[in-house]
Design a protein around this motif. Structure first.
Motif, mmCIF file in Angstrom:
data_model
loop_
_atom_site.group_PDB
_atom_site.id
_atom_site.type_symbol
_atom_site.label_atom_id
_atom_site.label_comp_id
_atom_site.label_asym_id
_atom_site.label_seq_id
_atom_site.Cartn_x
_atom_site.Cartn_y
_atom_site.Cartn_z
ATOM 1 N N UNK A 115 0.827 -1.208 0.000
ATOM 2 C CA UNK A 115 0.000 0.000 0.000
ATOM 3 C C UNK A 115 0.861 1.257 0.000
ATOM 4 N N UNK A 116 0.422 2.261 -0.748
ATOM 5 C CA UNK A 116 1.135 3.535 -0.791
ATOM 6 C C UNK A 116 1.204 4.150 0.607
ATOM 7 N N UNK A 117 2.350 4.721 0.971
ATOM 8 C CA UNK A 117 2.508 5.306 2.319
ATOM 9 C C UNK A 117 1.446 6.353 2.623
ATOM 10 N N UNK A 118 0.889 6.266 3.832
ATOM 11 C CA UNK A 118 -0.076 7.255 4.292
ATOM 12 C C UNK A 118 -1.491 7.065 3.794
ATOM 13 N N UNK A 123 -9.846 -1.428 9.055
ATOM 14 C CA UNK A 123 -11.263 -1.607 9.370
ATOM 15 C C UNK A 123 -11.421 -2.647 10.477
ATOM 16 N N UNK A 124 -12.398 -2.433 11.346
ATOM 17 C CA UNK A 124 -12.810 -3.417 12.365
ATOM 18 C C UNK A 124 -11.640 -3.897 13.220
ATOM 19 N N UNK A 125 -10.790 -2.977 13.646
ATOM 20 C CA UNK A 125 -9.628 -3.354 14.458
ATOM 21 C C UNK A 125 -10.007 -3.823 15.860
ATOM 22 N N UNK A 126 -11.173 -3.403 16.350
ATOM 23 C CA UNK A 126 -11.556 -3.728 17.723
ATOM 24 C C UNK A 126 -12.347 -5.031 17.831
ATOM 25 N N UNK A 160 -5.898 -8.778 8.896
ATOM 26 C CA UNK A 160 -6.027 -7.321 8.893
ATOM 27 C C UNK A 160 -6.756 -6.916 7.620
ATOM 28 N N UNK A 161 -7.757 -6.067 7.771
ATOM 29 C CA UNK A 161 -8.524 -5.602 6.617
ATOM 30 C C UNK A 161 -8.549 -4.080 6.601
ATOM 31 N N UNK A 162 -8.737 -3.531 5.411
ATOM 32 C CA UNK A 162 -8.809 -2.084 5.294
ATOM 33 C C UNK A 162 -8.779 -1.653 3.841
ATOM 34 N N UNK A 163 -8.681 -0.364 3.645
ATOM 35 C CA UNK A 163 -8.606 0.204 2.302
ATOM 36 C C UNK A 163 -7.352 1.054 2.188
ATOM 37 N N UNK A 164 -6.898 1.224 0.976
ATOM 38 C CA UNK A 164 -5.724 2.041 0.721
ATOM 39 C C UNK A 164 -5.543 2.221 -0.770
ATOM 40 N N UNK A 166 -3.006 1.453 -4.080
ATOM 41 C CA UNK A 166 -1.922 0.662 -4.650
ATOM 42 C C UNK A 166 -1.494 1.336 -5.949
ATOM 43 N N UNK A 167 -0.338 2.001 -5.895
ATOM 44 C CA UNK A 167 0.112 2.806 -7.044
ATOM 45 C C UNK A 167 -0.948 3.816 -7.461
ATOM 46 N N UNK A 168 -1.601 4.403 -6.453
ATOM 47 C CA UNK A 168 -2.594 5.433 -6.711
ATOM 48 C C UNK A 168 -3.990 4.919 -6.983
ATOM 49 N N UNK A 169 -4.173 3.604 -7.026
ATOM 50 C CA UNK A 169 -5.487 3.008 -7.303
ATOM 51 C C UNK A 169 -6.139 2.590 -5.984
ATOM 52 N N UNK A 170 -7.331 3.084 -5.657
ATOM 53 C CA UNK A 170 -8.009 2.675 -4.418
ATOM 54 C C UNK A 170 -8.358 1.184 -4.452
ATOM 55 N N UNK A 171 -8.027 0.473 -3.382
ATOM 56 C CA UNK A 171 -8.313 -0.962 -3.302
ATOM 57 C C UNK A 171 -8.795 -1.312 -1.897
ATOM 58 N N UNK A 172 -9.508 -2.437 -1.814
ATOM 59 C CA UNK A 172 -9.856 -3.039 -0.526
ATOM 60 C C UNK A 172 -8.930 -4.234 -0.334
ATOM 61 N N UNK A 173 -8.263 -4.287 0.817
ATOM 62 C CA UNK A 173 -7.224 -5.296 1.029
ATOM 63 C C UNK A 173 -7.439 -6.041 2.341
ATOM 64 N N UNK A 174 -7.326 -7.357 2.268
ATOM 65 C CA UNK A 174 -7.332 -8.195 3.465
ATOM 66 C C UNK A 174 -6.100 -9.078 3.463
ATOM 67 N N UNK A 175 -5.366 -9.088 4.585
ATOM 68 C CA UNK A 175 -4.119 -9.855 4.669
ATOM 69 C C UNK A 175 -4.169 -10.747 5.903
ATOM 70 N N UNK A 176 -4.060 -12.047 5.691
ATOM 71 C CA UNK A 176 -4.056 -12.993 6.802
ATOM 72 C C UNK A 176 -2.651 -13.106 7.381
ATOM 73 N N UNK A 177 -2.580 -13.473 8.656
ATOM 74 C CA UNK A 177 -1.296 -13.558 9.353
ATOM 75 C C UNK A 177 -1.167 -14.932 9.998
#
Length: 295
Positions: A115-118, A123-126, A160-164, A166-177
């Motif tokens: 994801x691009x910095x900043x 989402x739903x961290x709690x 972890x889920x959220x939005x950001x 990617x090279x300027x393109x808005x995406x929804x991202x989910x990353x399992x750990x």
């Protein structure tokens, strides 16, 4: 382990660091130590700011109470799981420089890399797992395992889920750990991914899910299994009804219920080289068939 012990012994036997270097932690420079260790001559290079010197007199060495060299060493170096080569921790793209093996990454590292910095908005961290079926274990209660995993990883659950962007393109991202209870999919993981897909559907965002899981979380019984159907149903609406774009990225390992559901439903499915991808793992097959399974 042999390499680790050799380097640790070298540090303890030959390197002495002045107290003023230890006190002023702001002067610590990882590249300086790295260059010193990897220099061909092996000679110590001294400067006004960094007073590191060799000393063969063990009585003058700093005690482990003053400076835990092993702890600092672990922060600087990592070992490849494939060729066991030792390399600087900030290796480019987390790929072994010696054999090209893809190193293990945490969900936070993958987000930082993708994801691009900043632009990352979690989402739903709690949202935290409970013990819905009061799972009983002789080894360790389920609630204690959750608490332990949270302290170890700093995460609330295995995704972890959220939005950001990617090279300027808005995406929804989910990353399992995988560090969090083997990346197992319980009710919280399923709910977070479901909400992410629903948000991506409403906002017409491309969806990326990075899978790393041992499968459904047995401590939650059928509630974990139903997450497979729940996620698949919202993905059907996302892909078929809204005609939106979903990319599934399979990392090592991806097995069980994740493989049997959203892991294999991507419009494009990308797998890391030599990633362990299966429905049933090797150990499960061997225990079921009572036969040895070849590598």
């Amino acid at each position: 382990n042999h390499i680790n012990s050799c380097i640790d012994s070298y540090f303890r036997s030959y390197i002495c660091i002045d107290n003023n270097f230890l006190i002023d932690s702001n002067n610590f420079n990882e590249s300086y130590i790295y260059n010193f260790i990897c220099s061909e001559s092996g000679k110590i290079r001294e400067s006004k700011n960094y007073k590191i010197r060799t000393n063969r007199n063990r009585s003058n060495l700093i005690s482990s109470k003053d400076f835990d060299i092993t702890q600092n060493y672990n922060q600087l170096w990592i070992q490849c799981d494939n060729c066991y080569g030792l390399m600087y921790k900030k290796v480019k793209m987390n790929v072994c420089e010696q054999c090209g093996h893809y190193l293990k990454m945490s969900s936070s590292e993958r987000i930082e890399l993708s994801i691009d910095p900043g632009t990352w908005n979690p989402m739903d961290e709690d949202m935290v797992s409970a013990d819905p079926i009061k799972f009983h274990s002789k080894e360790e209660p389920y609630k204690n395992r959750i608490d332990s995993a949270q302290k170890t990883t700093g995460l609330t659950d295995a995704v972890q889920t959220g939005t950001g962007q990617l090279n300027g393109i808005p995406v929804a991202l989910g990353v399992m750990d995988f560090r969090f209870m083997g990346g197992s999919m319980g009710s919280v993981v399923g709910e977070k991914i479901t909400r992410l897909i629903e948000y991506a559907t409403n906002q017409c965002l491309p969806l990326i899910l990075v899978c790393s899981s041992g499968g459904a979380r047995m401590q939650e019984g059928s509630l974990s299994l139903m997450q497979m159907a729940k996620i698949s149903s919202v993905l059907c609406d996302y892909q078929s009804s809204k005609k939106l774009f979903y990319i599934s990225i399979l990392t090592s390992p991806t097995t069980g219920g994740v493989t049997a559901s959203f892991g294999m439903l991507g419009d494009i499915i990308i797998a890391e080289p030599y990633a362990y991808i299966a429905f049933a793992g090797k150990r499960v097959i061997e225990q079921t068939l009572k036969k040895a399974v070849p590598e």
